[in-house]
Scaffold this active site. Structure first.
Site, PDB file in Angstrom:
ATOM      1  N   ARG A 253     -34.830   9.531  51.038  1.00 23.04           N
ATOM      2  CA  ARG A 253     -35.592   9.497  52.017  1.00 23.04           C
ATOM      3  C   ARG A 253     -34.787  10.493  53.071  1.00 23.04           C
ATOM      4  O   ARG A 253     -33.970   9.604  53.722  1.00 23.04           O
ATOM      5  CB  ARG A 253     -35.596   7.611  52.514  1.00 23.04           C
ATOM      6  CG  ARG A 253     -36.942   8.002  53.584  1.00 23.04           C
ATOM      7  CD  ARG A 253     -37.710   7.360  53.512  1.00 23.04           C
ATOM      8  NE  ARG A 253     -37.316   5.188  54.152  1.00 23.04           N
ATOM      9  CZ  ARG A 253     -36.925   4.660  53.624  1.00 23.04           C
ATOM     10  NH1 ARG A 253     -38.783   3.950  53.404  1.00 23.04           N
ATOM     11  NH2 ARG A 253     -36.916   3.897  53.992  1.00 23.04           N
TER      12      ARG A 253
ATOM     13  N   LYS B 138     -38.890   0.425  59.112  1.00 17.71           N
ATOM     14  CA  LYS B 138     -39.820   1.399  58.679  1.00 17.71           C
ATOM     15  C   LYS B 138     -40.731   0.780  59.526  1.00 17.71           C
ATOM     16  O   LYS B 138     -41.472  -0.883  59.964  1.00 17.71           O
ATOM     17  CB  LYS B 138     -41.184   1.398  57.719  1.00 17.71           C
ATOM     18  CG  LYS B 138     -39.504   2.988  56.062  1.00 17.71           C
ATOM     19  CD  LYS B 138     -41.072   2.692  55.571  1.00 17.71           C
ATOM     20  CE  LYS B 138     -41.617   3.885  56.103  1.00 17.71           C
ATOM     21  NZ  LYS B 138     -42.684   4.609  54.459  1.00 17.71           N
TER      22      LYS B 138
ATOM     23  N   SER C 190     -47.101   5.442  47.062  1.00 19.50           N
ATOM     24  CA  SER C 190     -47.214   3.765  47.822  1.00 19.50           C
ATOM     25  C   SER C 190     -48.233   3.521  48.091  1.00 19.50           C
ATOM     26  O   SER C 190     -49.457   4.180  48.112  1.00 19.50           O
ATOM     27  CB  SER C 190     -46.954   4.530  49.247  1.00 19.50           C
ATOM     28  OG  SER C 190     -45.334   4.321  49.258  1.00 19.50           O
TER      29      SER C 190
END
Length: 211
Positions: free
Chosen positions: A38, A136, A107
């Site tokens: 990521r 996040k 997700s």
């Protein structure tokens, strides 16, 4: 389907100055079963270069490399899969580009997201976030263990929980219905990523043996 039980998600901001490749190498030695790269802040070229280095590291291990968000990067490096969020490319469009050889993870922030992902042909669902997490800041409210159980009851796809998961709560996440746990800071920020991965691996194995 690959083993998603201990799913590492990288984040260079949390790496304590260490390279992503070095952390992944240590985490693999400790027992991670899947690696998602990521990158939110580096250039596309940097992302591709790093992804190729990680792919080379994982070659022959049977551990899949999943690229977060960026289908172009996944295709460029021949990754094993791509993980898409609710605002990323639609599954149908992604599937047309990658065919059946590449995993597509989605997700899900609620039951409806997971049901739709299954109907549209996702290979697995990332339940996000299970718990509140500082890694996040753009996530939906935490689903909690009850939310995991509701999604487990609604879909048959493999489920990976992410968000605020570490050694202290991984057992509960598995017992609530997840097939695996995705961790970021619990390994990326650990003083010894190999040891952290090995500890989580043991916790997950015991949770599966004694549901």
């Amino acid at each position: 389907m690959p083993d998603l039980s201990l799913y590492l998600v990288t984040d260079r901001r949390l790496s304590l100055g260490r390279s992503t490749v070095d952390i992944v190498r240590a985490a693999v030695a400790g027992g991670v079963t899947c690696v998602q790269l990521r990158e939110k802040e580096c250039s596309t070229r940097q992302f591709v270069t790093e992804a190729r280095a990680v792919r080379e590291l994982l070659a022959g291990t049977g551990i899949p490399l999943i690229i977060n968000d960026r289908l172009d990067v996944a295709l460029a490096v021949g990754a094993d899969g791509v993980h898409l969020g609710q605002t990323d490319m639609l599954i149908a469009d992604a599937r047309r580009l990658v065919g059946t050889d590449m995993l597509i993870g989605i997700s899900a922030e609620c039951v409806d997201d997971a049901v739709r992902a299954q109907a549209e042909g996702a290979d697995y669902v990332g339940i996000s976030p299970v718990f509140a997490t500082p890694t996040k800041t753009d996530t939906a409210p935490a689903l909690g263990l009850d939310g995991v159980a509701l999604i487990r009851a609604a879909v048959s796809l493999p489920l990976v929980g992410i968000g605020g998961i570490g050694p202290g709560n991984a057992t509960e996440v598995i017992r609530a219905g997840c097939d695996g746990v995705a961790v970021v800071s619990a390994i990326i920020s650990a003083p010894d990523p190999k040891r952290a991965a090995a500890e989580l691996k043991t916790i997950i194995r015991r949770a599966k043996e004694h549901p």
